[in-house]
Enzyme design. Structure first.
Site, PDB file in Angstrom:
ATOM      1  N   ASP A 170     -13.224  14.977  27.484  1.00  0.00           N
ATOM      2  CA  ASP A 170     -12.511  15.911  26.354  1.00  0.00           C
ATOM      3  C   ASP A 170     -13.815  15.924  25.422  1.00  0.00           C
ATOM      4  OD1 ASP A 170     -10.207  17.302  25.138  1.00  0.00           O
ATOM      5  OD2 ASP A 170     -10.773  15.797  23.392  1.00  0.00           O
ATOM      6  N   GLU A 215     -15.271  18.848  29.736  1.00  0.00           N
ATOM      7  CA  GLU A 215     -14.497  20.080  29.170  1.00  0.00           C
ATOM      8  C   GLU A 215     -15.704  20.870  28.659  1.00  0.00           C
ATOM      9  OE1 GLU A 215     -11.487  21.514  25.714  1.00  0.00           O
ATOM     10  OE2 GLU A 215     -12.315  19.653  25.806  1.00  0.00           O
TER      11      GLU A 215
END
Length: 670
Positions: free
Chosen positions: A388, A428
């Site tokens: 993330d 990401e």
């Protein structure tokens, strides 16, 4: 690349694509090539599929034989020009004629780049007498390109199982409530000034007055995922499960980690994860599959013991509580304790300070065998990590995307691959992720393919970008966007880029499609036949709708979760077809035609065993479409079978004509 830079690339590629598509749509006998000081661009092709590259993932001792396709007797010579990072010099390899293709319309020329451990980049020079064309991953050009070359990355590999997989993404609280006894109840605790709220399955994910969207709970858990594995594995046919964050956290999204070493009790705890991973890996309940967890390693929550603002852990002295805390340097304080570096300004998300190599944070997150990244691989047998906000990880409060960030992810890769050489790592990123994926140095395996898949697919099919704003592409622009973004990455990276229609951070595809399920059908055809790792965000397979966060995180409607739903049945069929033909997973990709007038797109996937033509009709009416399948070396008189309808067609004059419904497709296999 960003959407803006993608569109800049269009201005060059659009004219080229229009030229090629106009020509390839004509009968193939129109290309009686000759040595006439003119290189026929429409006949040129190379990529790093196994038909054209003898070693897509070479070792240091593997020579790489490259094949290049041209029209029969069209050229007089060809050369490979490659740049070797070992000596920072360009080298030339003369190519020679090797063979004809099955149709005798094309010649195959070959040359070999010698083995070594150094990274190399290559392009082709194609000559017909006094005329010269150049060719690299960006396509053909009349002048020598300065970028966009093909990659050779010795000893860099991406997991075979990811190249051959279909991934299913689950937001755990919203998928299925397997055990009601662990459900978080209304007013159970308060987080950031708001009490928790428990809602009934199917209710709106928006908080009621007096509550917060971040603390709305429906009761989904890992036991629920486990109970629905048959749906994932057997009904759909997906074989990778990716879970949004599951570690202990007070929020519903859990991107504010409180404890990296424990699964949240409301999701079932560590024992539920252990059982789920075992059942995912098992082949007794469907195909043996893989498990990916979401690693939030750029920042923690303020409730984390390392920060401990709220004295969540009375026996621990956190960085917020004392400058003498052993965790003080885990964060970057401008003025202790109230001013510190955060993720995007959210004070509830203090940013980790990765310091220099060997720092305490690096050791805690990935370096040590007991670190977070290695712990879950070594002790719970997970198969990889989604990273993330990965671009932001940095030292001393800096904002990432710099030398330190790349060093962090290089070290992370080495540590994780040391724990499991087959682990899959994808980051990401919303634009061109090349700096993390170009092999210099090796960092991630793949990335979230917002730029190379989600955005162009949305604009072409729905007329909206992934945020729901009006934006549209014609077929030629769509193809150009795809070509340009594929060229950003090595081929084995392209094959594991996560290709999703929706995610937990953008509006639902079904919403952008205006609830038109036929647009979901068309998107599914493309998703399951394009280059990359198809990733289904739970509910997309039946056209779930939803606006921006939190509306994109609705509960799964289990009345739709079977093949009685036509979209689910189509996903099942398309996944089965993808699983049956390696050419759809790792084969070459070639554009066959772009018809802007009728909104028809066709392309081919091919390897040593199969030649597959895919036809997509992005109009509302049934259309008769003629495809130049000679570009796939399909011979006249041979037959192809549409794996959707079962209809067969004969190749005539290098072409096949097929009828395709509006917002639907055909998959023609030979």
């Amino acid at each position: 690349m960003t959407r803006k830079s993608s569109r800049i690339l269009f201005t060059f590629l659009l004219l080229l694509t229009a030229f090629v598509s106009i020509n390839v749509a004509a009968p193939h006998h129109a290309y009686a090539a000759s040595n006439d000081n003119n290189v026929e661009w429409a006949g040129l092709f190379h990529d790093q599929g196994s038909l054209y590259d003898s070693a897509p993932e070479p070792t240091c001792s593997t020579p790489v034989m490259l094949s290049f396709r041209v029209y029969h007797q069209d050229i007089t010579s060809a050369n490979i020009k490659y740049y070797d990072t070992a000596d920072s010099t360009f080298h030339w390899v003369p190519m020679s004629f090797a063979k004809n293709d099955a149709t005798n319309d094309f010649d195959i020329w070959q040359g070999t780049i010698p083995a070594s451990c150094s990274i190399k980049y290559y392009r082709f020079q194609i000559n017909d007498g006094t005329a010269t064309a150049w060719y690299n991953a960006d396509g053909p050009s009349s002048s020598e390109p300065s970028s966009g070359d093909f990659y050779i990355l010795p000893n860099f590999t991406t997991p075979t199982w990811a190249k051959n997989g279909v991934m299913y993404q689950i937001f755990p609280d919203r998928f299925y409530d397997g055990v009601t006894s662990n459900d978080i109840q209304t007013n159970q605790y308060t987080y950031l000034g708001y009490p928790t709220e428990h809602k009934s399955w199917g209710d709106s994910p928006y908080a009621d007055t007096g509550y917060s969207n971040s603390t709305v709970f429906f009761g989904g858990d890992l036991q629920g995922v486990d109970r629905k594995l048959s749906y994932i594995k057997n009904t759909l046919g997906a074989n990778i499960v990716y879970l949004n964050p599951i570690f202990t956290s007070p929020s519903d999204h859990k991107y504010d980690t409180q404890d990296y070493f424990n699964v949240d009790p409301s999701l079932g705890g560590n024992s539920a994860l252990s059982q789920l991973v075992s059942d995912i890996h098992s082949s007794s309940n469907g195909p043996a599959s893989h498990m990916i967890l979401d690693g939030v390693f750029n920042h923690t929550g303020t409730w984390d013991s390392w920060f401990n603002e709220y004295d969540t852990y009375p026996s621990v002295v956190g960085a917020y509580q004392s400058q003498s805390s052993p965790y003080y340097n885990y964060y970057t304080f401008q003025q202790w304790p109230s001013q510190y570096s955060t993720f995007l300004g959210y004070t509830s998300l203090p940013k980790l300070n990765y310091g220099s190599s060997g720092s305490a944070v690096r050791n805690a997150i990935y370096n040590n065998t007991s670190s977070v990244a290695q712990y879950w691989i070594r002790n719970y047998n997970i198969d990889g990590w989604r990273l993330d906000a990965a671009q932001y990880a940095d030292a001393n409060g800096n904002n990432g995307s710099d030398t330190t960030n790349h060093q962090i992810w290089q070290e992370f890769r080495n540590a994780v691959k040391g724990a499991d050489s087959n682990a899959y790592i994808f980051g990401e990123y919303w634009g061109n992720a090349n700096p993390w994926l170009n092999g210099a140095p090796s960092q991630w395996d793949g990335a979230t393919n917002y730029d190379g898949f989600t955005q162009p697919v949305s604009e072409w099919i729905t007329g909206e970008d992934y945020n729901g704003n009006t934006a549209s592409l014609d077929v030629s622009q769509f193809d150009s966007w795809l070509h340009g973004t594929r060229a950003n990455y090595p081929t084995d990276v392209q094959e594991v880029m996560a290709n999703f229609l929706s995610s937990h951070d953008i509006t639902r595809f079904g919403q952008r499609a205006g609830g038109d399920i036929w647009k979901t059908y068309l998107a599914a055809f493309f998703q399951m036949t394009y280059v990359g790792l198809p990733t289904i965000y739970y509910g997309d397979e039946y056209g779930m709708q939803g606006g921006a966060d939190p509306d994109d995180r609705r509960t799964f409607d289990w009345t739709q979760g079977s093949t009685s739903n036509s979209a689910v049945a189509l996903f099942q069929k398309l996944i089965s077809i993808r699983n049956s033909y390696p050419a759809l997973r790792t084969g070459s990709f070639i554009t066959l035609s772009t018809d802007d007038t009728n909104n028809i797109y066709s392309y081919g996937r091919m390897d040593q065993n199969n030649r597959i033509a895919v036809v997509l009709n992005n109009s509302t009416t049934t259309q008769s479409v003629t495809i130049p399948v000679y570009q796939l070396s399909m011979t006249n008189g041979s037959t192809v079978t549409d794996k959707i309808t079962g209809n067969t067609y004969q190749v005539q004059n290098g072409q096949v004509t097929v009828s395709v419904e509006g917002h639907y497709g055909a998959i023609l296999v030979q």
